[in-house]
Design a protein around this motif. Structure first.
Motif, short mmCIF file in Angstrom:
data_model
loop_
_atom_site.label_atom_id
_atom_site.label_comp_id
_atom_site.label_asym_id
_atom_site.label_seq_id
_atom_site.Cartn_x
_atom_site.Cartn_y
_atom_site.Cartn_z
N TYR A 148 0.80 -1.21 0.00
CA TYR A 148 0.00 0.00 0.00
C TYR A 148 0.84 1.27 0.00
O TYR A 148 2.03 1.27 0.36
N GLN A 162 0.53 5.02 1.75
CA GLN A 162 -0.18 5.73 2.82
C GLN A 162 0.24 7.19 2.81
O GLN A 162 1.41 7.51 2.62
N TYR A 163 -0.74 8.07 3.02
CA TYR A 163 -0.44 9.50 3.10
C TYR A 163 -1.14 10.08 4.33
O TYR A 163 -2.33 9.84 4.54
N THR A 172 -5.48 10.19 7.64
CA THR A 172 -4.59 9.22 7.02
C THR A 172 -5.35 8.47 5.94
O THR A 172 -6.44 7.95 6.18
N LYS A 174 -4.97 5.37 2.99
CA LYS A 174 -4.18 4.21 2.62
C LYS A 174 -4.83 3.56 1.40
O LYS A 174 -6.02 3.27 1.41
N GLN A 223 -4.30 -4.23 2.02
CA GLN A 223 -4.14 -3.87 3.43
C GLN A 223 -5.02 -4.71 4.32
O GLN A 223 -6.06 -5.22 3.91
#
Length: 402
Positions: A116, A118-119, A125, A127, A131
């Motif tokens: 993944y 993610q930011y 957050t 993703k 996951q």
């Protein structure tokens, strides 16, 4: 993946100028990443009745890696493997390990369960990719060698005081095995995936309010709510909770709408914890959603009266009672027992289908030079009424996390 594209793009645009960047360069982000792993050895012995008694021994490795943050971004991956070196017989041969465990434990190979991007910006957050997901209605089970996973997008926000908001979309699901002797790969969820919204609020001291909606497109809409209160007076702890679930099936599915409710009271003193629970399923149809449990994925087994091994009974008009007691002998060792009684409806003149189970479980987490090494044992015995099949299962798990 429309939700994934739109959500991630919006968050990136909003936060590029203000994010806190942990790594100065992309190379540093990878160098400073964290590796985690687990070595597993599981032994299961399962008796489903005459001619359906077998055992299996599995070994496997879990390896995970997550980069350091770079401009708010992280990359993550988790690899899982499973191997049953001594499984006997063959799939389709009744009473052998390969056949009895083909649906959950006999599946050799490896799978990339997480991969993944993610930011994170502020208290949000996002993703995107493969996951692990754990919510009441969308959850992957980790009770076997291979933990179930999803492919999709999730967004978590905690800007509101004492509140967690989650939105998600999944289009593929990875089970434990493929039923043919291999580890399961990712497969489509319905024709157009599934969506979910979740809210958890803890604004009132001691009270947790949970509400979730999940929709498997053209299959079912599921609504879940829970109120859970926990309090403490000195060393005495107590709790009261209630859950309510509604499942509305699409007309093409050909099933009647259903649902269930549950009530639970818990008590504890020092290392002792106990609870009593009751649940009732709607009489019109089963309330097992689209996955065999309450929602999507084998981990969404949320019924208060669930067993330790076989989980909850979502049969139409099922009434169940449960009592559980466990004791923490030390901070490392725990033992417990659970009794569950299930009343099932029967046709006029037919034999009763009622049954009861007794569950025992224990675990020990080593310390010192063996820190990270955990052993766990579970046993469940099911006694059925009117001569129906009695079953039992024993599980032993040893795992070392590093």
């Amino acid at each position: 993946m429309k939700l994934a594209k739109l959500s991630l793009a919006a968050i990136v645009v909003a936060g590029l100028a203000s994010s806190s960047f942990a790594a100065d360069t992309l190379a540093d982000a990878f160098k400073n990443g964290k590796v985690s792993g687990e070595l597993r050895a599981y032994y299961f012995d399962r008796d489903k009745g005459p001619g359906k008694d077998a055992d299996i021994f599995n070994v496997g490795v879990v390896l995970g890696y997550v980069t350091d943050s770079f401009y708010g971004f992280k990359l993550g991956a988790t690899f899982q493997s499973n191997y049953a070196p001594f499984a006997d017989g063959a799939i389709g041969e009744t009473g052998t390990g390969k056949d009895l465990f083909k649906g959950d434990m006999y599946g050799s190979g490896a799978v990339l369960s997480e991969m993944y991007v993610q930011y994170a910006i502020g208290k949000t957050t996002a993703k995107v990719g493969r996951q692990f997901i754990s919510t009441p209605l969308v959850a992957g089970s980790g009770s076997r060698m291979i933990k179930q996973s999803f492919q999709g997008a999730t967004i978590i926000n905690t800007d509101l005081p004492q509140t967690t908001l989650v939105a998600g979309y999944v289009d593929k699901f990875q089970a434990r095995t493929d039923g043919a002797g291999d580890v399961a790969d990712f497969e489509k969820v319905g024709d157009n995936g599934a969506y979910t919204l979740l809210a958890i609020n803890k604004s009132i001291a001691g009270l947790t309010i949970t509400g979730q909606w999940a929709e498997v497109t053209d299959a079912a809409d599921i609504y879940y709510g829970e109120l859970a209160y926990a309090g403490k007076a000195g060393e005495f702890a107590y709790g009261l909770s209630g859950q309510y679930d509604i499942i509305n099936y699409d007309t093409l599915i050909g099933r009647d709408d259903s649902g269930f409710y549950g009530l639970k009271a818990s008590f504890g003193f020092s290392g002792l914890k106990t609870y009593v629970a009751y649940s009732k399923v709607d009489k019109d149809d089963r309330a097992d959603g689209t996955s065999g449990n309450a929602g999507l994925g084998g981990g969404s087994d949320i019924l208060y009266t669930a067993n330790v091994i076989t989980g909850g009974d979502y049969s139409a008009d099922a009434k169940a009672y449960a009592i559980d007691a466990n004791y923490a002998i030390t901070s490392q060792a725990k033992i417990g027992a659970r009794y569950v009684s299930v009343d099932l409806p029967k046709a006029s003149g037919a034999a009763s289908k009622d049954y009861s189970t007794i569950n025992f479980y224990t675990s020990y987490a080593f310390d010192g030079s063996l820190k990270g090494f955990v052993v766990e044992a579970q046993y469940e015995d099911l006694s059925a009424d009117s001569g129906a099949t009695d079953t039992n299962e024993f599980r032993f798990k040893a795992a070392y996390k590093f």
